[in-house]
Design an enzyme around this catalytic site. Structure first.
Site, mmCIF file in Angstrom:
data_model
loop_
_atom_site.group_PDB
_atom_site.id
_atom_site.type_symbol
_atom_site.label_atom_id
_atom_site.label_comp_id
_atom_site.label_asym_id
_atom_site.label_seq_id
_atom_site.Cartn_x
_atom_site.Cartn_y
_atom_site.Cartn_z
ATOM 1 N N ASP A 101 0.915 -1.251 0.059
ATOM 2 C CA ASP A 101 0.041 0.192 -0.049
ATOM 3 C C ASP A 101 0.775 1.088 -0.009
ATOM 4 O OD1 ASP A 101 -2.189 1.650 0.378
ATOM 5 O OD2 ASP A 101 -3.228 0.365 1.887
ATOM 6 N N ASP A 206 -2.484 4.442 -2.563
ATOM 7 C CA ASP A 206 -3.535 5.048 -1.860
ATOM 8 C C ASP A 206 -3.888 6.456 -2.336
ATOM 9 O OD1 ASP A 206 -4.807 5.578 0.847
ATOM 10 O OD2 ASP A 206 -3.406 6.945 1.094
ATOM 11 N N GLU A 264 -6.391 3.756 -5.803
ATOM 12 C CA GLU A 264 -7.925 4.240 -5.170
ATOM 13 C C GLU A 264 -8.443 5.695 -5.757
ATOM 14 O OE1 GLU A 264 -9.395 4.837 -0.595
ATOM 15 O OE2 GLU A 264 -7.436 5.935 -1.228
ATOM 16 N N HIS A 341 -10.483 -1.566 4.667
ATOM 17 C CA HIS A 341 -10.349 -0.908 6.127
ATOM 18 C C HIS A 341 -11.124 0.624 6.432
ATOM 19 C CE1 HIS A 341 -7.746 0.683 3.332
ATOM 20 N NE2 HIS A 341 -7.202 1.760 4.311
ATOM 21 N N ASP A 342 -11.590 1.068 5.454
ATOM 22 C CA ASP A 342 -12.308 2.323 5.463
ATOM 23 C C ASP A 342 -13.561 2.194 5.551
ATOM 24 O OD1 ASP A 342 -9.885 3.850 5.331
ATOM 25 O OD2 ASP A 342 -9.839 3.814 3.080
HETATM 26 C C1 GLC Z 1 -7.085 6.345 1.900
HETATM 27 C C2 GLC Z 1 -6.983 5.211 2.911
HETATM 28 C C3 GLC Z 1 -7.452 5.634 4.161
HETATM 29 C C4 GLC Z 1 -6.546 6.716 4.777
HETATM 30 C C5 GLC Z 1 -6.610 7.832 3.520
HETATM 31 C C6 GLC Z 1 -5.434 8.976 3.822
HETATM 32 O O1 GLC Z 1 -8.524 6.557 1.613
HETATM 33 O O2 GLC Z 1 -7.739 4.045 2.388
HETATM 34 O O3 GLC Z 1 -7.517 4.695 5.018
HETATM 35 O O4 GLC Z 1 -7.153 7.262 5.858
HETATM 36 O O5 GLC Z 1 -6.495 7.484 2.445
HETATM 37 O O6 GLC Z 1 -4.252 8.336 3.440
#
Ligand code: GLC
Length: 570
Positions: A101, A206, A264, A341-342
């Site tokens: 990640d 990310d 993402e 995880h979000d």
């Molecule tokens: C992404 C991650 C999340 C994190 C954010 C900032 O959305 O999945 O968990 O808090 O980025 O890095």
């Protein structure tokens, strides 16, 4: 194990690991790389062959590792670089690939670059970040503009003792880096190549949607909140320069390597626009991870609503999956997932704790045979579900939630409303320890003081050991279903054949068909009550089913709560 077929992710089943709570091998209360290592056989036996491990780099853990202070070092909480090299080698021996990640939108404020930038405004590192002067209004200093961030009110933080502010669209301890600066980009390419040279199989990128900002930093014209700020993602999401940055990333790091990149892209991009990133012929990365199918029940931002108001909109869910499928299937590969995880746990989100067994099996059946590379979130294979906490403070190991609670209290929500909402929607729900058995801490750790406690339902049978003992368990079903999905013939049908919805307007049932020479159909009831589904086909083979007997009379299926089938039809 042969790991060298191109587009290998079309034959992969992904599994997402949140390392902090997966398995603690040294009893310090924190999950670690050696913990993952010790579970590789479990993962191989489950049938997954691709791990996405949430960030493991050096970090003060303000945002659980998404705040990186040194990309070249492994967070000592998780282990050492030697442990990582060993994990990678052992995973590869088992035919399992690993994605890191990679956080490239921001660093931690403890990163040496940021520290230098703070200490010496004339240093090159200063230009790695966005420092801007504040605005003086009525003799008071205000942030440079009205942008709001995801985790905080203003997206700007003042540098103490100066009139300078820096941009942070997430926590104030995570300053955004400036991708328009070629020297900064070079630094990231070096880091990526370092890990790719080591043999990692790719990256989950990310927050990649946010790399390009509106460099005019003009105020958003959208309506602001009572504090004068507004979250206007058009100022920093999927902007045109992003596509150039990613092309350069591809040319400098990915070209000629047989690796996978999963970006993402978030909730503000259309499938057509996402093709600029993931089109097989001209795109830069392989899979665009969108959020469109995660919150189709009104749960997002549902503070103040009652639990009864949260209901899966099956029509919307089907439409969203098909929207991406229609745009992508001839041009791009796609990821499939219910949870990461979000998000809250999927059994609580789209299934039911009361029908844990049925709904967990239904959800995996529905997901696995759609078009795309499926990613399972750790613990879904045993039906892990949301927590039931009593106080907002119990969620505060997630800073994003902590700042949210402060805002909701200010807006007048009661703690009772806040807790009800968090038990339903907070991302901490998906971060509790993996439930391995019914001993202390669900067998996750021998330590006494865990940061995140295990969900107490581990003593009620929601754990790997119990699930292994029961042939009809969720875990055994997952293993069987994954095995079917990986079957070469089925994989061809799912990855390369056509796909269509059956009875698309059915408000309760998600049914789809691969109508090629071998016809595969999935029929899933998303409700906790019986529903009827008209069926004009002839069943050749029931391949997966989460109930003991088939109930069909005169071409009508009577589907029981969360009943689900994978069938071959003639
Ligand atoms: C992404 C991650 C999340 C994190 C954010 C900032 O959305 O999945 O968990 O808090 O980025 O890095």
């Amino acid at each position: 194990m042969d790991l060298n077929t191109s587009a290998w992710w079309l034959n992969s089943i992904g599994y997402i690991i949140y390392p902090e709570t997966f398995f603690d091998s040294n009893g310090d209360g924190v999950g670690d790389l050696n913990g993952i290592l010790s579970k590789l056989d479990y993962l191989r036996d489950l049938g997954v062959n691709l791990l996405w491990i949430c960030p493991i780099f050096q970090s003060p853990m303000d945002d659980n590792g998404y705040d990186v202070s040194d990309y070249g070092a492994i967070n000592p909480r998780f282990g050492t670089m030697k442990d990582f090299d060993n994990l990678l080698a052992e995973a590869h021996k088992r035919g399992i690939r690993i994605l890191l990640d990679f956080v490239l939108n921001h660093t931690s404020d403890q990163h040496a670059w940021f520290q230098k930038a703070l200490q010496d405004p004339s240093s090159p590192e200063r230009k790695f970040y966005f420092f801007r002067k504040g605005k003086i209004v009525d003799g008071k200093i205000l942030p440079p503009n009205n942008w709001k961030g995801f985790f905080a009110s203003s997206a700007w933080e003042q540098v103490p003792g100066t009139d300078d502010f820096y941009l942070h669209i997430f926590s104030k301890h995570m300053p955004d880096v400036d991708w328009s600066n070629p020297t900064l980009r070079e630094e990231y390419f070096k880091i990526a190549n370092y890990y790719l040279d080591k043999g990692v199989d790719g990256f989950r990128l990310d927050a990649v949607a946010h790399l390009a900002k509106d460099l005019s930093f003009s105020d958003s014209a959208l309506k602001t909140d009572t504090s004068g700020y507004v979250l206007d993602t058009s100022k920093f999401s999927n902007r045109p320069e992003l596509f150039d940055y990613l092309q350069e990333f591809k040319n400098r790091c990915l070209q000629g390597r047989n690796v996978l990149t999963v970006g993402e892209v978030g909730g503000n991009i259309s499938p057509e626009e996402a093709l600029k990133i993931c089109d097989r012929s001209y795109g830069s990365i392989n899979l665009a991870f969108n959020f469109d199918t995660v919150w189709n029940n009104g749960n997002y931002g549902s503070i103040g609503k009652k639990d009864e108001d949260i209901k899966t909109d099956v029509l919307l869910l089907k439409r969203n999956f098909m929207r991406w499928y229609n745009a992508d299937h001839e041009k791009a590969d796609m990821p499939l997932y219910w949870c990461n995880h979000d998000h809250p746990r999927v059994v609580s989100q789209y299934g039911s704790v009361k029908y844990r067994n049925e709904s967990a099996k239904m959800l995996i059946t529905t997901l696995l045979f759609l078009y795309g590379t499926p990613f399972i979130y750790y613990g879904d294979e045993i039906g892990m579900s949301n927590v039931q906490f009593a106080k907002p403070e119990q969620f505060f190991s997630d800073k994003a939630t902590e700042s949210g609670v402060a805002e909701w209290r200010k807006s007048g929500f009661t703690d009772e409303q806040i807790v009800a909402f968090l038990n339903r929607a907070a991302r901490l729900n998906a971060r509790t320890p993996m439930q391995w058995d019914d001993t202390k801490n669900a067998g996750f750790s021998k330590a006494d003081n865990l940061i995140i406690l295990a969900n107490p339902n581990y003593v009620e049978g929601v754990n790997v050991q119990k699930e292994m003992e029961n042939p009809y368990s969720i875990l055994n079903f997952f293993q069987f279903a994954i095995n079917k999905r990986r079957d070469a013939v089925i994989n061809d049908i799912v990855s390369y054949g056509p796909l269509e919805l059956i009875d698309p307007n059915h408000p309760d049932v998600f049914a789809y068909l691969h109508p090629g020479s071998q016809k595969l159909m999935v029929i899933s009831n998303f409700r906790s009550f019986d529903v009827f589904f008209t069926f004009y086909y002839e069943i050749a083979d029931v391949m997966l089913h989460n109930y003991g007997d088939v109930k069909i009379v005169n071409h009508i299926f009577q589907l029981r709560p969360f009943e689900s089938y994978l069938i071959r039809i003639r």
